[in-house]
Design an enzyme around this catalytic site. Structure first.
Site, PDB file in Angstrom:
ATOM      1  N   THR A 134       0.866  -1.184   0.000  1.00 30.60           N
ATOM      2  CA  THR A 134       0.000   0.000   0.000  1.00 30.60           C
ATOM      3  C   THR A 134       0.900   1.230   0.000  1.00 30.60           C
ATOM      4  O   THR A 134       1.658   1.444   0.954  1.00 30.60           O
ATOM      5  CB  THR A 134      -0.891  -0.013   1.256  1.00 30.60           C
ATOM      6  OG1 THR A 134      -1.635  -1.233   1.248  1.00 30.60           O
ATOM      7  CG2 THR A 134      -1.827   1.185   1.271  1.00 30.60           C
ATOM      8  N   GLU A 163      -3.367  -4.682  -2.724  1.00 31.19           N
ATOM      9  CA  GLU A 163      -3.860  -5.959  -2.203  1.00 31.19           C
ATOM     10  C   GLU A 163      -4.933  -5.698  -1.147  1.00 31.19           C
ATOM     11  O   GLU A 163      -4.756  -4.871  -0.284  1.00 31.19           O
ATOM     12  CB  GLU A 163      -2.683  -6.750  -1.622  1.00 31.19           C
ATOM     13  CG  GLU A 163      -3.057  -8.103  -1.106  1.00 31.19           C
ATOM     14  CD  GLU A 163      -3.867  -8.903  -2.124  1.00 31.19           C
ATOM     15  OE1 GLU A 163      -3.379  -9.119  -3.237  1.00 31.19           O
ATOM     16  OE2 GLU A 163      -5.017  -9.284  -1.803  1.00 31.19           O
ATOM     17  N   PHE A 164      -6.035  -6.440  -1.249  1.00 32.72           N
ATOM     18  CA  PHE A 164      -7.148  -6.230  -0.318  1.00 32.72           C
ATOM     19  C   PHE A 164      -7.357  -7.406   0.629  1.00 32.72           C
ATOM     20  O   PHE A 164      -8.366  -7.449   1.325  1.00 32.72           O
ATOM     21  CB  PHE A 164      -8.444  -5.975  -1.100  1.00 32.72           C
ATOM     22  CG  PHE A 164      -8.395  -4.731  -1.940  1.00 32.72           C
ATOM     23  CD1 PHE A 164      -8.613  -3.477  -1.372  1.00 32.72           C
ATOM     24  CD2 PHE A 164      -8.103  -4.794  -3.296  1.00 32.72           C
ATOM     25  CE1 PHE A 164      -8.551  -2.315  -2.139  1.00 32.72           C
ATOM     26  CE2 PHE A 164      -8.035  -3.640  -4.078  1.00 32.72           C
ATOM     27  CZ  PHE A 164      -8.267  -2.400  -3.499  1.00 32.72           C
ATOM     28  N   ASN A 223      -9.695   1.383   2.751  1.00 32.53           N
ATOM     29  CA  ASN A 223      -9.398   1.165   4.173  1.00 32.53           C
ATOM     30  C   ASN A 223      -9.931   2.297   5.045  1.00 32.53           C
ATOM     31  O   ASN A 223     -10.368   2.069   6.169  1.00 32.53           O
ATOM     32  CB  ASN A 223      -7.892   0.990   4.385  1.00 32.53           C
ATOM     33  CG  ASN A 223      -7.482  -0.463   4.209  1.00 32.53           C
ATOM     34  OD1 ASN A 223      -8.339  -1.336   4.037  1.00 32.53           O
ATOM     35  ND2 ASN A 223      -6.202  -0.737   4.251  1.00 32.53           N
ATOM     36  N   LEU A 265     -19.673  -3.193  11.193  1.00 32.63           N
ATOM     37  CA  LEU A 265     -20.450  -2.355  12.107  1.00 32.63           C
ATOM     38  C   LEU A 265     -20.419  -2.935  13.520  1.00 32.63           C
ATOM     39  O   LEU A 265     -21.332  -2.726  14.297  1.00 32.63           O
ATOM     40  CB  LEU A 265     -21.900  -2.225  11.620  1.00 32.63           C
ATOM     41  CG  LEU A 265     -22.123  -1.255  10.451  1.00 32.63           C
ATOM     42  CD1 LEU A 265     -23.571  -1.276   9.993  1.00 32.63           C
ATOM     43  CD2 LEU A 265     -21.711   0.178  10.825  1.00 32.63           C
ATOM     44  N   HIS A 266     -19.357  -3.709  13.833  1.00 34.77           N
ATOM     45  CA  HIS A 266     -19.279  -4.290  15.175  1.00 34.77           C
ATOM     46  C   HIS A 266     -18.514  -3.349  16.102  1.00 34.77           C
ATOM     47  O   HIS A 266     -17.374  -3.009  15.805  1.00 34.77           O
ATOM     48  CB  HIS A 266     -18.567  -5.643  15.132  1.00 34.77           C
ATOM     49  CG  HIS A 266     -19.256  -6.626  14.245  1.00 34.77           C
ATOM     50  ND1 HIS A 266     -20.431  -7.230  14.614  1.00 34.77           N
ATOM     51  CD2 HIS A 266     -18.974  -7.060  13.003  1.00 34.77           C
ATOM     52  CE1 HIS A 266     -20.838  -8.019  13.627  1.00 34.77           C
ATOM     53  NE2 HIS A 266     -19.974  -7.926  12.637  1.00 34.77           N
ATOM     54  N   GLY A 272      -7.376  -1.821  15.092  1.00 33.60           N
ATOM     55  CA  GLY A 272      -5.913  -1.879  15.135  1.00 33.60           C
ATOM     56  C   GLY A 272      -5.431  -2.575  13.884  1.00 33.60           C
ATOM     57  O   GLY A 272      -6.079  -2.518  12.837  1.00 33.60           O
ATOM     58  N   CYS A 275      -2.876  -2.423   8.976  1.00 36.78           N
ATOM     59  CA  CYS A 275      -3.299  -1.617   7.833  1.00 36.78           C
ATOM     60  C   CYS A 275      -4.147  -0.396   8.206  1.00 36.78           C
ATOM     61  O   CYS A 275      -3.770   0.731   7.887  1.00 36.78           O
ATOM     62  CB  CYS A 275      -4.060  -2.483   6.838  1.00 36.78           C
ATOM     63  SG  CYS A 275      -2.957  -3.681   6.043  1.00 36.78           S
ATOM     64  N   LYS A 278      -2.387   2.746   9.996  1.00 39.58           N
ATOM     65  CA  LYS A 278      -1.383   3.474   9.204  1.00 39.58           C
ATOM     66  C   LYS A 278      -1.984   4.032   7.914  1.00 39.58           C
ATOM     67  O   LYS A 278      -1.599   5.109   7.460  1.00 39.58           O
ATOM     68  CB  LYS A 278      -0.161   2.594   8.920  1.00 39.58           C
ATOM     69  CG  LYS A 278      -0.334   1.592   7.803  1.00 39.58           C
ATOM     70  CD  LYS A 278       0.974   0.911   7.466  1.00 39.58           C
ATOM     71  CE  LYS A 278       0.784  -0.204   6.457  1.00 39.58           C
ATOM     72  NZ  LYS A 278       0.245   0.195   5.161  1.00 39.58           N
TER      73      LYS A 278
HETATM   74  N1  LIG Z   1      -0.990  -7.487   6.204  1.00 39.33           N
HETATM   75  C1  LIG Z   1      -2.118  -7.241   5.538  1.00 39.33           C
HETATM   76  O1  LIG Z   1      -3.196  -7.709   5.907  1.00 39.33           O
HETATM   77  C2  LIG Z   1      -2.095  -6.392   4.304  1.00 39.33           C
HETATM   78  C3  LIG Z   1      -3.220  -6.388   3.467  1.00 39.33           C
HETATM   79  C4  LIG Z   1      -3.211  -5.596   2.307  1.00 39.33           C
HETATM   80  C5  LIG Z   1      -2.096  -4.800   2.035  1.00 39.33           C
HETATM   81  N2  LIG Z   1      -1.022  -4.800   2.889  1.00 39.33           N
HETATM   82  C6  LIG Z   1       0.135  -3.971   2.532  1.00 39.33           C
HETATM   83  O2  LIG Z   1       1.137  -4.816   1.962  1.00 39.33           O
HETATM   84  C7  LIG Z   1       2.445  -4.369   2.343  1.00 39.33           C
HETATM   85  C8  LIG Z   1       3.187  -5.492   3.048  1.00 39.33           C
HETATM   86  O3  LIG Z   1       2.494  -5.795   4.245  1.00 39.33           O
HETATM   87  P1  LIG Z   1       2.825  -7.099   5.108  1.00 39.33           P
HETATM   88  O4  LIG Z   1       1.857  -7.128   6.227  1.00 39.33           O
HETATM   89  O5  LIG Z   1       2.974  -8.265   4.209  1.00 39.33           O
HETATM   90  O6  LIG Z   1       4.289  -6.681   5.672  1.00 39.33           O
HETATM   91  P2  LIG Z   1       5.345  -7.583   6.449  1.00 39.33           P
HETATM   92  O7  LIG Z   1       6.107  -6.663   7.305  1.00 39.33           O
HETATM   93  O8  LIG Z   1       4.656  -8.779   7.054  1.00 39.33           O
HETATM   94  O9  LIG Z   1       6.285  -8.170   5.289  1.00 39.33           O
HETATM   95  C9  LIG Z   1       7.189  -7.427   4.551  1.00 39.33           C
HETATM   96  C10 LIG Z   1       8.402  -8.328   4.295  1.00 39.33           C
HETATM   97  O10 LIG Z   1       9.235  -7.718   3.331  1.00 39.33           O
HETATM   98  C11 LIG Z   1      10.595  -8.036   3.662  1.00 39.33           C
HETATM   99  N3  LIG Z   1      11.467  -7.059   2.974  1.00 39.33           N
HETATM  100  C12 LIG Z   1      11.601  -5.727   3.209  1.00 39.33           C
HETATM  101  N4  LIG Z   1      12.466  -5.179   2.323  1.00 39.33           N
HETATM  102  C13 LIG Z   1      12.872  -6.193   1.507  1.00 39.33           C
HETATM  103  C14 LIG Z   1      13.745  -6.255   0.387  1.00 39.33           C
HETATM  104  N5  LIG Z   1      14.363  -5.162  -0.062  1.00 39.33           N
HETATM  105  N6  LIG Z   1      13.941  -7.453  -0.190  1.00 39.33           N
HETATM  106  C15 LIG Z   1      13.310  -8.552   0.253  1.00 39.33           C
HETATM  107  N7  LIG Z   1      12.473  -8.556   1.300  1.00 39.33           N
HETATM  108  C16 LIG Z   1      12.249  -7.385   1.919  1.00 39.33           C
HETATM  109  C17 LIG Z   1      10.615  -7.956   5.175  1.00 39.33           C
HETATM  110  O11 LIG Z   1      11.706  -8.646   5.740  1.00 39.33           O
HETATM  111  C18 LIG Z   1       9.252  -8.582   5.527  1.00 39.33           C
HETATM  112  O12 LIG Z   1       9.373  -9.974   5.726  1.00 39.33           O
HETATM  113  C19 LIG Z   1       2.217  -3.120   3.184  1.00 39.33           C
HETATM  114  O13 LIG Z   1       2.287  -1.994   2.362  1.00 39.33           O
HETATM  115  C20 LIG Z   1       0.808  -3.305   3.696  1.00 39.33           C
HETATM  116  O14 LIG Z   1       0.176  -2.063   3.979  1.00 39.33           O
HETATM  117  C21 LIG Z   1      -0.999  -5.584   3.990  1.00 39.33           C
END
Ligand SMILES: NC(=O)c1ccc[n+]([C@@H]2O[C@H](COP(=O)([O-])OP(=O)(O)OC[C@H]3O[C@@H](n4cnc5c(N)ncnc54)[C@H](O)[C@@H]3O)[C@@H](O)[C@H]2O)c1
Length: 453
Positions: A134, A163-164, A223, A265-266, A272, A275, A278
């Site tokens: 994101t 990604e959703f 979001n 709506l819960h 928290g 996502c 932030k």
């Molecule tokens: N977690 C969710 O539910 C979710 C849902 C939709 C979108 N997103 C978005 O997706 C993105 C990733 O979220 P996440 O929860 O998977 O994060 P995360 O912190 O779980 O995973 C990110 C990974 O990337 C690795 N990384 C960082 N820099 C790197 C590099 N240069 N080369 C290789 N690996 C590297 C880190 O070590 C880490 O393991 C964010 O922008 C988040 O907002 C997350």
């Protein structure tokens, strides 16, 4: 296991995914399941070792099997370096973290910029570089500029594919999405992504093509809207407590209006997770920078912060105004059930507040205790299950609605506890049944269960 699209993608298509976290692992495994050859690059050596040894560093239902199957089929690999994953890749997905930057709440693009630079250096042929992370509006063009600067010899395309997926149901969300959004100005990028998502075309998932900026904004708008809905329910819950109304009936009946919808709506202790906090904050910064302040979302952010910070005081009030020396069972630590993710979990300020007020905390979470340890006060005692946490407790708090807590028999909790106060911040119990079982029961936004009522 969720139902999956049966059709396979284009055979022989290769992609790389940068970042093996929640999003990278789930999308990597799902694309591999579509028949694509996927190389996931993970920079963290401990995570990479775990993945290569067949251990999944996150808790996500079904993911271990999906990864194991696709690794065994030779479609999914984990790499510590860019080159082997990028070799022959038609698309490179950046799925690294974009946390809130300390101090100002803007999305921190350090990892994205680093990943884009590393990809640019390691590419041996043109590829479509896609952001799945994101990222603020404008990041796609920023990555295009990095690619042009580092590799003027390569004619790469950029796209935004937010990604959703939701943690806890991530595989199903990826396999059966409400929509797939692809923002790009390049015909070539559109074609590559169309091929990759072909199995979803066949199950008629809406695939929407937009411009880069639009796709980037859609994720934040989505979001922010969800956060606004939760915050609205929380505000109505407070109002219900003051007016003697029941928030469940209010939420259900407004949600039955198709224009509103029943989900999100819960009422609870405030949203928290990795996502919503932030992304709402980032949207307010994006909007302010663009000269079009998002005052509604600014308010949502402030109201939610205050709510999370106020939950400790609510528990203390339910306990009669003083918790010094009391044993409090805290059930559920993660920001929601079916994940081990502790990021921005409401349980963190709750635990801090109660420990500062002199309570002894006995905590239990089915998946998040390891992640919780570094974030909660050192004095918290971790228990082996819910009844163990409840044993000898004066107060029991439900902070996350794990199914196993719903299944606890009130009589057994009552037997285990020393006191009889239950503060149910997720409204998982029936107030009447709890009262009949002898509890002083306090839910959220239900007139009969007012903390002071
Ligand atoms: N977690 C969710 O539910 C979710 C849902 C939709 C979108 N997103 C978005 O997706 C993105 C990733 O979220 P996440 O929860 O998977 O994060 P995360 O912190 O779980 O995973 C990110 C990974 O990337 C690795 N990384 C960082 N820099 C790197 C590099 N240069 N080369 C290789 N690996 C590297 C880190 O070590 C880490 O393991 C964010 O922008 C988040 O907002 C997350």
């Amino acid at each position: 296991m969720p139902a999956r699209p049966r059709a396979k993608g284009e055979p022989g298509l290769r992609i790389a995914i940068i970042g093996g976290g929640y999003v990278g692992l789930v999308s990597g495994a799902c694309f591999a399941e579509f028949g694509v050859e996927v190389g996931v690059v993970e920079a963290d050596a401990a995570k990479l070792d775990a993945l290569r040894a067949g251990r999944i560093p996150i808790y996500e239902p079904g993911l271990d099997k999906l990864i194991a199957d696709n690794v065994a089929a030779g479609r999914l690999r984990f790499e510590g370096a860019m080159a082997p994953a990028l070799h022959g890749a038609a698309a490179v997905f950046i799925a690294v973290g974009t946390p809130a930057r300390r101090g100002d709440g803007h999305a921190d693009l350090t990892y994205v910029d680093q990943a884009a630079e590393q990809v640019a250096r390691a590419l041996t042929a043109p590829a479509v570089v896609v952001t799945k992370s994101t990222v603020p509006v404008g990041t796609g063009r920023r990555i295009a500029a990095i690619l042009r600067r580092v590799r003027p010899d390569l004619d790469c395309d950029v796209a935004s594919n937010p990604e959703f997926l939701r943690e806890g149901s991530a595989i199903n969300d990826f396999m059966r999405p409400d929509r797939v959004v692809i923002g790009t100005e390049s015909q070539r990028a559109r074609e590559v992504l169309r091929q990759l998502y072909r199995p979803l075309y066949l199950i008629e998932a809406p695939i929407v093509f937009t411009g880069l900026e639009t796709a980037e904004l859609i994720k934040y708008a989505s979001n922010s809207f969800l956060a606004m809905k939760i915050t609205f329910a929380n505000e109505m819950a407070d109002l219900c407590e003051s007016l003697g109304a029941d928030v469940h009936d209010v939420a259900r009946c407004i949600g039955l209006d198709g224009r509103i919808g029943r989900k999100f709506l819960h009422p609870g202790p405030g949203y928290g997770g990795s996502c919503l906090p932030k992304d709402t904050l980032a949207l307010t910064r994006i909007a302010a920078d663009a000269g079009a302040r998002a005052r509604l979302i600014e308010t949502v952010v402030a109201v939610n912060e205050a709510r999370k910070a106020g939950m400790g005081a609510r528990i203390i009030a339910a306990a009669g105004g003083e918790v010094r020396g009391l044993a409090i069972a805290l059930l559920g630590l993660t920001f929601k059930p079916a994940t081990d993710d502790m990021r921005e979990s409401p349980a963190i300020p709750i635990a801090q507040h109660l420990v500062q007020a002199g309570a002894r905390l006995r905590a239990y979470d089915p998946a998040g205790m390891e992640q919780a340890r570094p974030l909660l006060p050192a004095s918290v005692e971790y228990c082996r299950d819910a009844l163990h946490a409840a044993s000898g407790a004066d107060v029991l708090v439900i902070a996350t609605e794990w199914n196993e807590f719903r299944a606890l028999a009130p009589a057994r909790i009552r037997q285990a506890m020393r006191g009889r106060i239950v503060v149910d911040l997720r409204n998982i119990y029936d107030p009447q049944a709890m009262r009949e079982a002898g509890f002083a029961y306090h839910g959220i936004g239900r007139a009969a269960t007012l903390p002071h009522g």
